[in-house]
Scaffold this motif. Structure first.
Motif, PDB file in Angstrom:
ATOM      1  N   GLY A  96       0.675  -1.199  -0.134  1.00 20.56           N
ATOM      2  CA  GLY A  96       0.036   0.062  -0.235  1.00 20.56           C
ATOM      3  C   GLY A  96       0.857   1.166   0.109  1.00 20.56           C
ATOM      4  O   GLY A  96       1.833   1.301   0.545  1.00 20.56           O
ATOM      5  N   VAL A  97       0.311   2.404  -0.636  1.00 20.15           N
ATOM      6  CA  VAL A  97       1.132   3.605  -0.765  1.00 20.15           C
ATOM      7  C   VAL A  97       0.337   4.583   0.355  1.00 20.15           C
ATOM      8  O   VAL A  97      -0.903   4.863   0.209  1.00 20.15           O
ATOM      9  N   TYR A  98       1.014   5.106   1.367  1.00 20.68           N
ATOM     10  CA  TYR A  98       0.527   5.846   2.396  1.00 20.68           C
ATOM     11  C   TYR A  98       0.480   7.362   2.204  1.00 20.68           C
ATOM     12  O   TYR A  98      -0.112   7.998   2.684  1.00 20.68           O
ATOM     13  N   SER A  99       1.542   7.783   1.454  1.00 19.47           N
ATOM     14  CA  SER A  99       1.651   9.252   1.310  1.00 19.47           C
ATOM     15  C   SER A  99       2.211   9.570  -0.079  1.00 19.47           C
ATOM     16  O   SER A  99       2.967   8.965  -0.776  1.00 19.47           O
ATOM     17  N   VAL A 100       1.889  10.936  -0.797  1.00 24.10           N
ATOM     18  CA  VAL A 100       2.635  11.498  -1.844  1.00 24.10           C
ATOM     19  C   VAL A 100       2.832  12.872  -1.455  1.00 24.10           C
ATOM     20  O   VAL A 100       1.923  13.577  -0.817  1.00 24.10           O
ATOM     21  N   ALA A 101       3.784  13.535  -2.369  1.00 21.69           N
ATOM     22  CA  ALA A 101       4.073  14.756  -2.148  1.00 21.69           C
ATOM     23  C   ALA A 101       4.692  15.199  -3.492  1.00 21.69           C
ATOM     24  O   ALA A 101       5.506  14.490  -4.003  1.00 21.69           O
ATOM     25  N   PHE A 102       4.563  16.155  -4.178  1.00 25.68           N
ATOM     26  CA  PHE A 102       4.963  16.923  -4.985  1.00 25.68           C
ATOM     27  C   PHE A 102       6.100  17.798  -4.585  1.00 25.68           C
ATOM     28  O   PHE A 102       5.870  18.253  -3.698  1.00 25.68           O
ATOM     29  N   SER A 103       7.320  17.794  -5.435  1.00 31.37           N
ATOM     30  CA  SER A 103       8.380  18.625  -5.034  1.00 31.37           C
ATOM     31  C   SER A 103       7.839  20.282  -5.351  1.00 31.37           C
ATOM     32  O   SER A 103       7.095  20.365  -6.162  1.00 31.37           O
ATOM     33  N   PRO A 104       8.212  21.137  -4.624  1.00 34.34           N
ATOM     34  CA  PRO A 104       7.889  22.596  -4.721  1.00 34.34           C
ATOM     35  C   PRO A 104       8.160  23.061  -6.265  1.00 34.34           C
ATOM     36  O   PRO A 104       7.466  24.139  -6.812  1.00 34.34           O
ATOM     37  N   ASP A 105       9.198  22.580  -6.739  1.00 30.53           N
ATOM     38  CA  ASP A 105       9.721  22.828  -8.167  1.00 30.53           C
ATOM     39  C   ASP A 105       8.964  22.123  -9.380  1.00 30.53           C
ATOM     40  O   ASP A 105       9.448  22.445 -10.602  1.00 30.53           O
ATOM     41  N   SER A 106       8.045  21.280  -8.848  1.00 35.64           N
ATOM     42  CA  SER A 106       7.042  20.545  -9.931  1.00 35.64           C
ATOM     43  C   SER A 106       7.779  19.444 -10.710  1.00 35.64           C
ATOM     44  O   SER A 106       7.126  18.822 -11.482  1.00 35.64           O
ATOM     45  N   ARG A 107       9.154  19.296 -10.354  1.00 36.82           N
ATOM     46  CA  ARG A 107       9.889  18.326 -11.094  1.00 36.82           C
ATOM     47  C   ARG A 107       9.631  16.780 -10.490  1.00 36.82           C
ATOM     48  O   ARG A 107       9.648  15.873 -11.295  1.00 36.82           O
ATOM     49  N   LEU A 108       9.084  16.517  -9.230  1.00 38.39           N
ATOM     50  CA  LEU A 108       9.226  15.473  -8.884  1.00 38.39           C
ATOM     51  C   LEU A 108       7.966  15.098  -8.088  1.00 38.39           C
ATOM     52  O   LEU A 108       7.390  15.984  -7.318  1.00 38.39           O
ATOM     53  N   LEU A 109       7.492  13.876  -7.785  1.00 41.79           N
ATOM     54  CA  LEU A 109       6.498  13.446  -7.031  1.00 41.79           C
ATOM     55  C   LEU A 109       6.977  12.193  -6.425  1.00 41.79           C
ATOM     56  O   LEU A 109       7.537  11.343  -6.654  1.00 41.79           O
ATOM     57  N   ALA A 110       6.827  12.426  -4.841  1.00 42.27           N
ATOM     58  CA  ALA A 110       7.562  11.153  -4.027  1.00 42.27           C
ATOM     59  C   ALA A 110       6.194  10.468  -3.557  1.00 42.27           C
ATOM     60  O   ALA A 110       5.098  11.072  -3.318  1.00 42.27           O
ATOM     61  N   SER A 111       6.415   9.049  -3.402  1.00 43.61           N
ATOM     62  CA  SER A 111       5.341   8.314  -2.571  1.00 43.61           C
ATOM     63  C   SER A 111       6.267   7.487  -1.659  1.00 43.61           C
ATOM     64  O   SER A 111       7.340   7.038  -1.514  1.00 43.61           O
ATOM     65  N   ALA A 112       5.314   7.216  -0.680  1.00 43.89           N
ATOM     66  CA  ALA A 112       5.965   6.408   0.597  1.00 43.89           C
ATOM     67  C   ALA A 112       5.024   5.244   0.707  1.00 43.89           C
ATOM     68  O   ALA A 112       3.722   5.314   0.619  1.00 43.89           O
ATOM     69  N   SER A 113       5.447   4.224   0.977  1.00 42.52           N
ATOM     70  CA  SER A 113       4.882   2.763   0.875  1.00 42.52           C
ATOM     71  C   SER A 113       5.137   1.830   2.067  1.00 42.52           C
ATOM     72  O   SER A 113       6.303   2.019   2.703  1.00 42.52           O
ATOM     73  N   GLY A 114       4.315   1.045   2.200  1.00 39.88           N
ATOM     74  CA  GLY A 114       4.631  -0.117   3.276  1.00 39.88           C
ATOM     75  C   GLY A 114       5.513  -1.207   2.728  1.00 39.88           C
ATOM     76  O   GLY A 114       6.003  -2.133   3.381  1.00 39.88           O
ATOM     77  N   ASP A 115       6.107  -0.910   1.484  1.00 40.06           N
ATOM     78  CA  ASP A 115       7.072  -2.110   1.023  1.00 40.06           C
ATOM     79  C   ASP A 115       8.593  -1.532   1.418  1.00 40.06           C
ATOM     80  O   ASP A 115       9.389  -2.167   0.756  1.00 40.06           O
ATOM     81  N   ASN A 116       8.555  -0.708   2.298  1.00 40.13           N
ATOM     82  CA  ASN A 116       9.764  -0.474   3.141  1.00 40.13           C
ATOM     83  C   ASN A 116      11.113   0.261   2.083  1.00 40.13           C
ATOM     84  O   ASN A 116      12.047  -0.003   2.467  1.00 40.13           O
ATOM     85  N   THR A 117      10.590   1.108   1.092  1.00 39.98           N
ATOM     86  CA  THR A 117      11.681   1.733   0.210  1.00 39.98           C
ATOM     87  C   THR A 117      11.416   3.269   0.240  1.00 39.98           C
ATOM     88  O   THR A 117      10.169   3.593   0.232  1.00 39.98           O
ATOM     89  N   THR A 118      12.430   4.021   0.292  1.00 41.50           N
ATOM     90  CA  THR A 118      12.575   5.409   0.201  1.00 41.50           C
ATOM     91  C   THR A 118      13.674   5.815  -0.651  1.00 41.50           C
ATOM     92  O   THR A 118      14.817   5.416  -0.491  1.00 41.50           O
ATOM     93  N   LEU A 119      13.458   6.277  -2.009  1.00 42.28           N
ATOM     94  CA  LEU A 119      14.550   6.627  -2.737  1.00 42.28           C
ATOM     95  C   LEU A 119      15.360   5.342  -2.999  1.00 42.28           C
ATOM     96  O   LEU A 119      16.612   5.525  -3.109  1.00 42.28           O
ATOM     97  N   LYS A 120      14.708   4.197  -3.026  1.00 39.68           N
ATOM     98  CA  LYS A 120      15.349   2.788  -3.306  1.00 39.68           C
ATOM     99  C   LYS A 120      16.170   2.519  -2.280  1.00 39.68           C
ATOM    100  O   LYS A 120      16.790   1.269  -2.302  1.00 39.68           O
TER     101      LYS A 120
END
Length: 283
Positions: A96-120
């Motif tokens: 499951g994906v629990y959180s999403v956030a756009f970067s203020p410069d609009s270039r990136l979208l980050a997602s946080a999950s229960g699969d235990n990964t952040t930025l790989k």
């Protein structure tokens, strides 16, 4: 002061966020839908259907044109905020994906999950992510009781902030980039120096798990949402409690200030969204 109670979701509401232009309010629910409301009138504008699991988080793009939603169905969906049309379904997480956030410069979208990964990078389940206002840092909140700060450009872990005694549910940067707030199941909010990682304040008035925190646009106030059914307002500089907002009949899971500073929204397991007036000083 309570301005409005928005009803329509058929299950618990997990997240609220205002569009950067302050025109829309989005809410995410266990009823598997996202609802878009007119922030000024409270009128329902759109009901976005398509997720096959609970929707945990919603975030607008900086230009207010796109809305991202994160779901227990392991996907992130991108919607046209004006029309409600589905633009894209992002797949890749294996939990499951629990959180999403756009970067203020609009270039990136980050997602946080229960699969235990952040930025790989492998780590404990991630419940929340937030970009710094300059888009250079990404903060993540984790079930291992820590907050991590990552370099967005390189993916390198910069710092691990320790001190919470239970899982951390949500992180938020102040608009002036000076502070990072973390909300935890240990019933506290911690305020950290965003540059050094030093602990500045521990806010301890809540009597149950704190699910969400949000800074006011001028960075002077911090709102916190708790399973004690309240929203609390704090002076971000001193940590002093300013006000306790009561009215929800179940856990409050999410809070968000409108970018024009006029409103504070709260989402609750009581299936409602409440809008509180914030136009003149204390609510």
């Amino acid at each position: 002061m309570l301005q409005q109670t928005l009803k329509g979701h058929s299950d618990q509401v997990r997240s609220v966020t205002f569009s950067p232009d302050s025109r829309l309010l989005a809410s995410a629910s266990n009823d598997k839908t996202v609802r878009l409301w007119d922030a000024a009138t409270g009128a329902l504008q759109q009901t976005l259907e398509g997720h096959s699991g609970w929707v945990y988080s919603v975030a607008f793009s900086p230009d207010s044109r796109l809305l991202a939603s994160a779901s227990g169905d392991k996907t992130v969906r991108l919607w046209d905020a004006a029309t409600g049309a589905l633009q894209q379904t992002l797949k890749g997480h294996n939990s499951g994906v629990y959180s999403v956030a756009f970067s203020p410069d609009s270039r990136l979208l980050a997602s946080a999950s229960g699969d235990n990964t952040t930025l790989k990078w492998p780590c404990a389940p991630v419940s929340s992510v937030a970009f710094s206002p300059d888009s250079r840092l990404l903060a993540s909140a984790s079930g291992d009781k820590t907050v991590r700060l990552w370099d967005v450009a390189t993916g390198v872990l910069r710092q691990t902030l320790m001190g919470h005694r239970h899982p951390v549910w949500l992180v938020a940067f102040s608009p002036d980039s000076r502070l990072l707030a973390s909300a935890s199941a240990d019933s506290t909010v911690r305020l950290w120096d965003a540059a050094t990682g030093a602990l500045q304040q521990t806010l301890m008035e809540h009597s149950a798990s704190v699910s969400s925190v949000a800074f006011s646009p001028d960075s002077r106030l911090l709102a916190s949402a708790s399973a004690d059914d309240t929203v609390r307002l704090w002076d971000a500089a001193t940590g002093a409690l300013q006000q306790t907002l009561k009215g929800h009949s179940d856990s409050v899971i999410s809070v968000a200030f409108s970018p024009d500073s006029r409103l504070l929204a709260s989402a609750s397991f009581d299936k409602t969204v409440r809008l509180w007036g914030a136009a003149t000083g204390p609510l």
